[in-house]
Enzyme design. Structure first.
Site, short mmCIF file in Angstrom:
data_model
loop_
_atom_site.label_atom_id
_atom_site.label_comp_id
_atom_site.label_asym_id
_atom_site.label_seq_id
_atom_site.Cartn_x
_atom_site.Cartn_y
_atom_site.Cartn_z
N GLU A 67 33.35 -22.09 -17.55
CA GLU A 67 34.12 -21.60 -18.70
C GLU A 67 34.53 -20.13 -18.50
O GLU A 67 35.66 -19.74 -18.81
CB GLU A 67 33.30 -21.73 -19.98
CG GLU A 67 33.02 -23.16 -20.41
CD GLU A 67 31.89 -23.81 -19.64
OE1 GLU A 67 31.71 -25.03 -19.76
OE2 GLU A 67 31.17 -23.10 -18.90
N PRO A 270 25.34 -26.81 -3.14
CA PRO A 270 24.82 -27.42 -4.37
C PRO A 270 25.28 -26.68 -5.61
O PRO A 270 25.41 -25.45 -5.61
CB PRO A 270 23.29 -27.34 -4.20
CG PRO A 270 23.08 -26.23 -3.21
CD PRO A 270 24.29 -26.21 -2.31
N ASN A 337 35.78 -29.05 -10.99
CA ASN A 337 37.17 -28.61 -10.96
C ASN A 337 37.71 -28.57 -9.53
O ASN A 337 37.20 -27.83 -8.70
CB ASN A 337 37.25 -27.22 -11.60
CG ASN A 337 38.65 -26.67 -11.64
OD1 ASN A 337 39.62 -27.37 -11.38
ND2 ASN A 337 38.77 -25.40 -11.97
N PRO A 338 38.78 -29.35 -9.22
CA PRO A 338 39.30 -29.37 -7.84
C PRO A 338 40.37 -28.32 -7.57
O PRO A 338 40.84 -28.19 -6.43
CB PRO A 338 39.93 -30.77 -7.75
CG PRO A 338 40.46 -31.01 -9.13
CD PRO A 338 39.45 -30.35 -10.08
N GLU A 340 40.64 -24.96 -7.39
CA GLU A 340 40.44 -23.88 -6.43
C GLU A 340 40.54 -24.39 -5.01
O GLU A 340 41.13 -23.73 -4.14
CB GLU A 340 39.09 -23.21 -6.67
CG GLU A 340 39.01 -22.43 -7.98
CD GLU A 340 37.67 -21.74 -8.15
OE1 GLU A 340 36.68 -22.19 -7.51
OE2 GLU A 340 37.59 -20.77 -8.92
#
Length: 434
Positions: A67, A270, A337-338, A340
């Site tokens: 966030e 991780p 989230n892909p 980046e």
């Protein structure tokens, strides 16, 4: 205010006030688990060593790393207006990211525990001019106390997951009493907008996902060169933000693929770095060799795996990657989230559980900008095809970049929705200089 609240919130407020004496025990336990910063535990009780700056202050709150980073570009735009920013979050990792990635004039505080006394102390000290809550971290006392002070509140990048929505519907009076305190709800998608409306939000606008407008994460050039030199000529899979249960599947995929690509290196990053040593032990127990970044290991020709159990270095490994597997998707976490990875030119493979980013993954998959693997066999197949075919990797990267460009624009739409509030703050700043 109390009389207008549903019974659930009245009980919650009484209980959260009554448990104040237990706060020291809670803090002590969280310190032992490494979940609190011993130098800053006072912030959890609303006590700050920082001085409130003069003039308007925008308070932005996000739960944790994702966030906070989603708001990075928005924060830059707000800073350009010469308005000071107070950023709160709830995790040690997010505080470390703020210190590493944000300008020093951004004030970071840990969000106070959600007791009326601690919240009041926090609000008394900071006296924010505008509050922006990111996504869906809805602490009742924080919201109700802010509303009682007539603090304008906006929910930005609002998301209501398919899991949370039915749970909140069962307690409609509770959630509507909270969401109804926000002036505006800026939703990530039409689906999110419909869910927020159904749960009692008064003014909902679909602005898109701010995570699509984030800048590519940075990387230290010297560290990157060192890794590139150590791995030159090797095919590399980076498994980003993995969760328990996924590393075992990646280990088996690596075993199979190594028969076709003998010099293959799999880098595991991780989601929670403190799991690094345990992951390395699992790999070693299988007979494969793993280096551990937290021990300052560097991949050698003998390394099968490299466990990157450090914080804030995904930008480094996305740049190193030939292929990125996005974690949290082979288990029912909901995906990571892909965007980046796409912005750094990495072709993406993911599992079936991507409900945290449904719209993004659907658009990527349908355009050929990402590959979905529902099973262990499919994971090996998708990774193997991309490893073997540079042209396919290039085509997938170009498709993904087009999708991200088409889906962008949330930052501009969010700023447009906030303009009435920002105009008021600029007027107050002008009056202060008059």
């Amino acid at each position: 205010m109390a009389n207008s609240l549903p019974m659930t919130l009245r009980v919650y407020r009484k209980l959260s006030f009554a448990v104040v004496p237990l706060a020291p025990a809670l803090i002590k336990r969280r310190l032992k688990l490494g979940k609190e910063d011993p130098a800053r535990v006072g912030e959890r009780r609303g006590v700050s060593n920082d001085v409130r700056p003069r003039g308007p202050l925008i308070w932005i709150h996000g739960a944790s790393v994702g966030e906070v980073l989603a708001a990075a570009a928005l924060i830059e735009k707000l800073r350009a207006l010469n308005i000071r920013i107070l950023l709160t979050s709830g995790t040690v990792t997010s505080a470390a990211i703020v210190a590493r990635r944000f300008p020093p004039d951004i004030i970071h505080q840990y969000v106070p525990y959600d007791s009326p006394r601690f919240v009041a102390r926090f609000l008394d000290h900071w006296r924010p001019s505008l509050a922006l809550f990111i996504e869906s971290d809805l602490w009742p006392n924080l919201i109700l106390s802010s509303a009682a002070r007539r603090l304008p509140m906006v929910l930005i990048n609002g998301r209501m997951s398919h899991r949370s929505f039915p749970r909140w519907r069962r307690v409609y009076a509770t959630i509507s009493a909270l969401l109804g305190r926000f002036d505006v709800c800026l939703a990530q998608s039409e689906v999110d907008a419909a869910r927020f409306t159904a749960l009692g939000s008064r003014n909902v606008v679909t602005t898109g996902n701010l995570k699509l407008d984030v800048s590519a994460p940075p990387a230290d050039p010297a560290k990157l060169e060192r890794l590139v030199s150590a791995t030159r000529g090797r095919p590399i899979i980076v498994a980003a933000s993995t969760h328990p249960g996924e590393e075992e599947m990646l280990l088996e995929a690596h075993r199979t693929l190594k028969g076709l690509f003998p010099s293959l290196l799999t880098v595991i990053v991780p989601r929670h770095p403190d799991r690094g040593a345990a992951i390395a032990r699992v790999i070693a127990a299988s007979g494969l060799k793993a280096g551990l970044r937290s021990r300052e290991d560097v991949p050698t020709a003998a390394s099968d795996f490299y466990v990157a159990d450090t914080l804030g270095e995904l930008g480094l490994f996305y740049r190193l990657a030939g292929i990125v597997f996005m974690g949290g998707s082979l288990v029912e976490h909901g995906g990571q989230n892909p965007i980046e990875a796409v912005k750094l030119g990495a072709p993406i493979v993911h599992g079936p559980h991507v409900f945290n980013f449904t719209d993004v993954y659907e658009a990527l998959d349908s355009a050929g900008g990402a590959r979905r693997a529902d099973t262990q066999e499919a994971l090996v197949k998708q990774l193997g095809q991309l490893l073997a075919d540079p042209a396919a990797r290039d085509s997938q990267i170009r498709a993904a970049e087009r999708v991200v460009e088409q889906l962008g624009g949330a930052l501009e739409r969010t700023l447009a929705a906030l303009e009435p509030y920002l105009l008021q703050l600029r007027l107050e700043m002008g009056a202060g200089h008059a």
